[in-house]
Design a protein around this motif. Structure first.
Motif, short mmCIF file in Angstrom:
data_model
loop_
_atom_site.label_atom_id
_atom_site.label_comp_id
_atom_site.label_asym_id
_atom_site.label_seq_id
_atom_site.Cartn_x
_atom_site.Cartn_y
_atom_site.Cartn_z
N CYS A 1 0.84 -1.20 0.00
CA CYS A 1 0.00 0.00 0.00
C CYS A 1 0.88 1.26 0.00
CB CYS A 1 -0.90 -0.03 1.23
SG CYS A 1 -1.91 1.44 1.43
N CYS B 1 0.07 3.09 3.60
CA CYS B 1 0.46 2.60 4.93
C CYS B 1 1.50 1.48 4.89
CB CYS B 1 -0.78 2.15 5.71
SG CYS B 1 -1.45 0.58 5.15
N CYS C 1 -6.02 -2.45 0.19
CA CYS C 1 -5.24 -2.57 1.42
C CYS C 1 -6.18 -3.05 2.54
CB CYS C 1 -4.63 -1.23 1.78
SG CYS C 1 -3.79 -1.27 3.37
N CYS D 1 -5.92 -0.07 5.62
CA CYS D 1 -6.50 1.28 5.54
C CYS D 1 -7.60 1.40 4.49
CB CYS D 1 -5.40 2.31 5.31
SG CYS D 1 -4.71 2.32 3.65
N ASN E 1 -7.34 1.52 1.31
CA ASN E 1 -6.88 2.16 0.08
C ASN E 1 -6.97 1.17 -1.11
OD1 ASN E 1 -5.46 3.91 -1.69
ND2 ASN E 1 -3.50 2.99 -1.09
ZN LIG Z 1 -2.95 0.87 3.47
#
Ligand SMILES: [Zn+2]
Length: 210
Positions: free
Chosen positions: A161, A164, A178, A181, A183
């Motif tokens: 990611c 993060c 992800c 998070c 994403n």
């Molecule tokens: Zn992430």
């Protein structure tokens, strides 16, 4: 016109023959500008008269990827029209993925924007990003190696990611999510990314079960 050799030991780049005389064997490449065949290594010339093939054999033979080899790489940088990668080694996919050989140090490779195998994308960072581990096919057998991502098995198999750093999970053939998070990022994802036969750990050590 023929080309005679004074010595049968050649250095890298040395002319070994002309293109019309011989076809290039292992350790020999075609100099496209001049049409000469040149040696890729320090080594001895070997001539196969039956097949009109000239090769250079090295004492310490460096195993190099051949045309159509499948290679495992990490993406080092992504430019406007070109992706640069470090090639770790050659793998065979069938009947199950395994190393054919790993290189002692990575080789340089490049993927041009006409070898992506995806019709629509805005820029190459939607295909791969630096740090991704990818599978690609070798399309030129001389250094630097040109690679292709055309075909469902080629593309990203491991990606972290951008936000993060967590390892992302493919949700379809062009998106990763992800788990930490949420994403979502675009990539060209290999259909082997979800294969349990091909695993990569957090330290980017590639583990392919025997
Ligand atoms: Zn992430």
């Amino acid at each position: 016109m023929s080309f005679s050799l004074k010595n049968d030991v050649v250095v890298p780049g040395e002319i070994v023959a002309q293109q019309e005389e011989f076809v290039e064997g292992e350790g020999v490449y075609v100099d496209q500008e001049t049409g000469f065949l040149r040696s890729a290594f320090l080594g001895k010339i070997a001539i196969d008269l039956n097949n009109k093939m000239i090769s250079v054999n090295t004492h310490k033979k460096l195993k190099l990827p051949k045309k159509n080899s499948i290679v495992l790489c990490s993406v080092s940088s992504v430019k406007e029209n070109i992706i640069f990668v470090d090639i770790f080694g050659v793998i065979v996919l069938y009947p199950r993925p395994k190393w054919e050989h790993e290189f002692s140090s990575p080789l340089s490779g490049a993927i041009l924007s006409n070898q992506i195998g995806v019709d629509k994308y805005n820029d190459l960072t939607e295909i791969v990003k630096p740090g991704d581990i990818i599978l690609a096919k070798v399309i030129s057998s001389t250094n630097p190696f040109n690679l292709s991502l055309k075909g469902p098995q080629f593309g990203v198999i491991y990606s972290m990611c951008s936000k993060c750093g967590e390892v992302m999970t493919p949700i379809n053939n062009d998106q990763l999510k992800c788990p930490k998070c949420g994403n979502v990022e675009k990539r060209k994802i290999s259909n082997l990314a979800t294969s349990k036969l091909l695993k990569i750990d957090m330290k980017k050590t590639i583990m392919i079960p025997p």
